[in-house]
Write a protein that holds these residues in place. Sequence first.
Motif, PDB file in Angstrom:
ATOM      1  N   TRP A 197       0.842  -1.192   0.000  1.00  0.00           N
ATOM      2  CA  TRP A 197       0.000   0.000   0.000  1.00  0.00           C
ATOM      3  C   TRP A 197       0.880   1.246   0.000  1.00  0.00           C
ATOM      4  O   TRP A 197       2.068   1.177   0.295  1.00  0.00           O
ATOM      5  CB  TRP A 197      -0.923   0.015   1.218  1.00  0.00           C
ATOM      6  CG  TRP A 197      -0.203  -0.119   2.528  1.00  0.00           C
ATOM      7  CD1 TRP A 197       0.150  -1.274   3.166  1.00  0.00           C
ATOM      8  CD2 TRP A 197       0.297   0.943   3.350  1.00  0.00           C
ATOM      9  NE1 TRP A 197       0.822  -1.011   4.328  1.00  0.00           N
ATOM     10  CE2 TRP A 197       0.938   0.355   4.473  1.00  0.00           C
ATOM     11  CE3 TRP A 197       0.260   2.328   3.266  1.00  0.00           C
ATOM     12  CZ2 TRP A 197       1.528   1.093   5.487  1.00  0.00           C
ATOM     13  CZ3 TRP A 197       0.851   3.076   4.276  1.00  0.00           C
ATOM     14  CH2 TRP A 197       1.470   2.454   5.369  1.00  0.00           C
ATOM     15  N   MET A 198       0.291   2.383  -0.334  1.00  0.00           N
ATOM     16  CA  MET A 198       1.033   3.633  -0.358  1.00  0.00           C
ATOM     17  C   MET A 198       0.070   4.780  -0.058  1.00  0.00           C
ATOM     18  O   MET A 198      -1.047   4.817  -0.568  1.00  0.00           O
ATOM     19  CB  MET A 198       1.692   3.861  -1.721  1.00  0.00           C
ATOM     20  CG  MET A 198       2.537   5.139  -1.792  1.00  0.00           C
ATOM     21  SD  MET A 198       3.327   5.343  -3.413  1.00  0.00           S
ATOM     22  CE  MET A 198       1.866   5.599  -4.437  1.00  0.00           C
ATOM     23  N   ILE A 199       0.514   5.703   0.777  1.00  0.00           N
ATOM     24  CA  ILE A 199      -0.244   6.906   1.093  1.00  0.00           C
ATOM     25  C   ILE A 199       0.603   8.110   0.724  1.00  0.00           C
ATOM     26  O   ILE A 199       1.754   8.223   1.151  1.00  0.00           O
ATOM     27  CB  ILE A 199      -0.630   6.958   2.583  1.00  0.00           C
ATOM     28  CG1 ILE A 199      -1.591   5.821   2.933  1.00  0.00           C
ATOM     29  CG2 ILE A 199      -1.268   8.294   2.939  1.00  0.00           C
ATOM     30  CD1 ILE A 199      -2.020   5.807   4.385  1.00  0.00           C
ATOM     31  N   ALA A 200       0.055   9.004  -0.084  1.00  0.00           N
ATOM     32  CA  ALA A 200       0.788  10.201  -0.496  1.00  0.00           C
ATOM     33  C   ALA A 200       1.011  11.122   0.700  1.00  0.00           C
ATOM     34  O   ALA A 200       0.283  11.055   1.709  1.00  0.00           O
ATOM     35  CB  ALA A 200       0.006  10.946  -1.578  1.00  0.00           C
TER      36      ALA A 200
ATOM     37  N   ASN B 255      -5.351   6.263  -2.642  1.00  0.00           N
ATOM     38  CA  ASN B 255      -5.813   5.848  -3.977  1.00  0.00           C
ATOM     39  C   ASN B 255      -6.957   6.723  -4.479  1.00  0.00           C
ATOM     40  O   ASN B 255      -7.899   6.244  -5.109  1.00  0.00           O
ATOM     41  CB  ASN B 255      -6.250   4.379  -3.972  1.00  0.00           C
ATOM     42  CG  ASN B 255      -5.078   3.420  -3.866  1.00  0.00           C
ATOM     43  OD1 ASN B 255      -3.930   3.807  -4.054  1.00  0.00           O
ATOM     44  ND2 ASN B 255      -5.360   2.172  -3.561  1.00  0.00           N
ATOM     45  N   GLY B 256      -6.870   8.017  -4.202  1.00  0.00           N
ATOM     46  CA  GLY B 256      -7.879   8.954  -4.688  1.00  0.00           C
ATOM     47  C   GLY B 256      -9.181   8.932  -3.928  1.00  0.00           C
ATOM     48  O   GLY B 256     -10.140   9.602  -4.319  1.00  0.00           O
ATOM     49  N   GLN B 257      -9.233   8.164  -2.813  1.00  0.00           N
ATOM     50  CA  GLN B 257     -10.460   8.053  -2.029  1.00  0.00           C
ATOM     51  C   GLN B 257     -10.206   8.605  -0.637  1.00  0.00           C
ATOM     52  O   GLN B 257      -9.220   8.246   0.015  1.00  0.00           O
ATOM     53  CB  GLN B 257     -10.902   6.588  -1.951  1.00  0.00           C
ATOM     54  CG  GLN B 257     -11.150   5.969  -3.326  1.00  0.00           C
ATOM     55  CD  GLN B 257     -11.172   4.460  -3.297  1.00  0.00           C
ATOM     56  OE1 GLN B 257     -10.760   3.838  -2.319  1.00  0.00           O
ATOM     57  NE2 GLN B 257     -11.648   3.846  -4.376  1.00  0.00           N
ATOM     58  N   THR B 258     -11.078   9.493  -0.181  1.00  0.00           N
ATOM     59  CA  THR B 258     -10.904  10.147   1.109  1.00  0.00           C
ATOM     60  C   THR B 258     -11.898   9.592   2.118  1.00  0.00           C
ATOM     61  O   THR B 258     -13.082   9.430   1.805  1.00  0.00           O
ATOM     62  CB  THR B 258     -11.110  11.665   0.979  1.00  0.00           C
ATOM     63  OG1 THR B 258     -10.165  12.185   0.044  1.00  0.00           O
ATOM     64  CG2 THR B 258     -10.931  12.356   2.318  1.00  0.00           C
ATOM     65  N   GLY B 259     -11.415   9.313   3.314  1.00  0.00           N
ATOM     66  CA  GLY B 259     -12.309   8.817   4.355  1.00  0.00           C
ATOM     67  C   GLY B 259     -11.540   8.128   5.454  1.00  0.00           C
ATOM     68  O   GLY B 259     -10.356   8.410   5.702  1.00  0.00           O
TER      69      GLY B 259
END
Length: 369
Positions: free
Chosen positions: A300-303, A351-355
């Motif tokens: 996984w990766m988080i910007a 991945n472009g999804q916020t929450g």
Amino acid sequence: MTLRWLACELHTHTIHSDAAHTLEEMAGVARELELDWIALTDHNTVSGWAGKERVEREQGIRILPGLEWTTFYGHMLTLGANVLHKADWRLTGPDDIDEGISGIHQSGGLAGIAHPFRMGSPICTGCFWEFAIGKWRALDYIEVWNGTSPNTKAFNERAYRFWTELLNLGIRLPAVSGRDWHHSQVSKETTIAVTYLGIGGEGALAGQSQHAEHAELSPHVPAADWGEQQLLEAIRQGSASVTLGPLLTLQVRDSGSAESSTAEIGRIYQTGEVVGMQSNGSSRWSVTIEADFEVRKRQWMIAEQELRLRLVGSKGTVAEWGIPAASVTVEACPDLSGELWLRAELYGSMNGQTGLLAFTNCIYVEEQA
């Protein structure tokens, strides 16, 4: 005592029910995903258990035998090697699920609700939970995140709110995730949740289950074994943390008060355990939340961004911090009076999804005279 956190997938299927892969194929992918355990929960059959030990040896991953009760009134995940001995899904109607849960416990297994608010017939027969439960405390856990990219699905958001409502009613029910794994082809934009189970804590080793009515089903297992019984006890105890990436953990330490004994001062409580709060408000506690960004880093990766870390209780948000997308430890000494439970939550974009990205299970607070 320091916990060892094991990465687990607790809801899977093979060609023995309605999936596209064999147990061996799934176990191979699970190893590549850096999982420690997977639970095999085919629909209404245990024929997939054959060869389990061989697959474990060859693929280097542990497999917890289970079954997904698949009925017209709901799907229930059962975990444990003897779940068929005294429990039969074919005899369970909409008003007698309590009897089915009791049979699962008598066989030494766990019973948990799968995807309680997923759309039912005709899209998914029986997926929506309609069983009338008389004894909520008899359940061992609830699957609040189901499927891939679980934090984007409305039925999971509803399940998460429902779990919170049960907690506020005093029902100490552990929560987990389940991929509902049917095939291994996923896009790069898809996120996969993992349930980490904490093994080796004081409560888990001693078999101190919150569900006292069947605590005798959890015999002590040596710490070096890390066998099925310890995994089951970690789930039952609520020694669990759910995440799309970083491992989030929560601890509460007794900082001492006039009423504290020498043995109590400095004691650390883990998720699933109960903190005794003095009714006169003299208790003092310190809370520690850790976000570990080094676990399963290839998956996984988080910007870079500012994430929101929350300490949440039965009365709402207790405290909130902005943290970087990196490993961090946060400590606080909040006022816990009037709270029934505490959990940690991590929010941000992935991945472009916020929450919601991760959450712990609860540490419970109990008022004492």
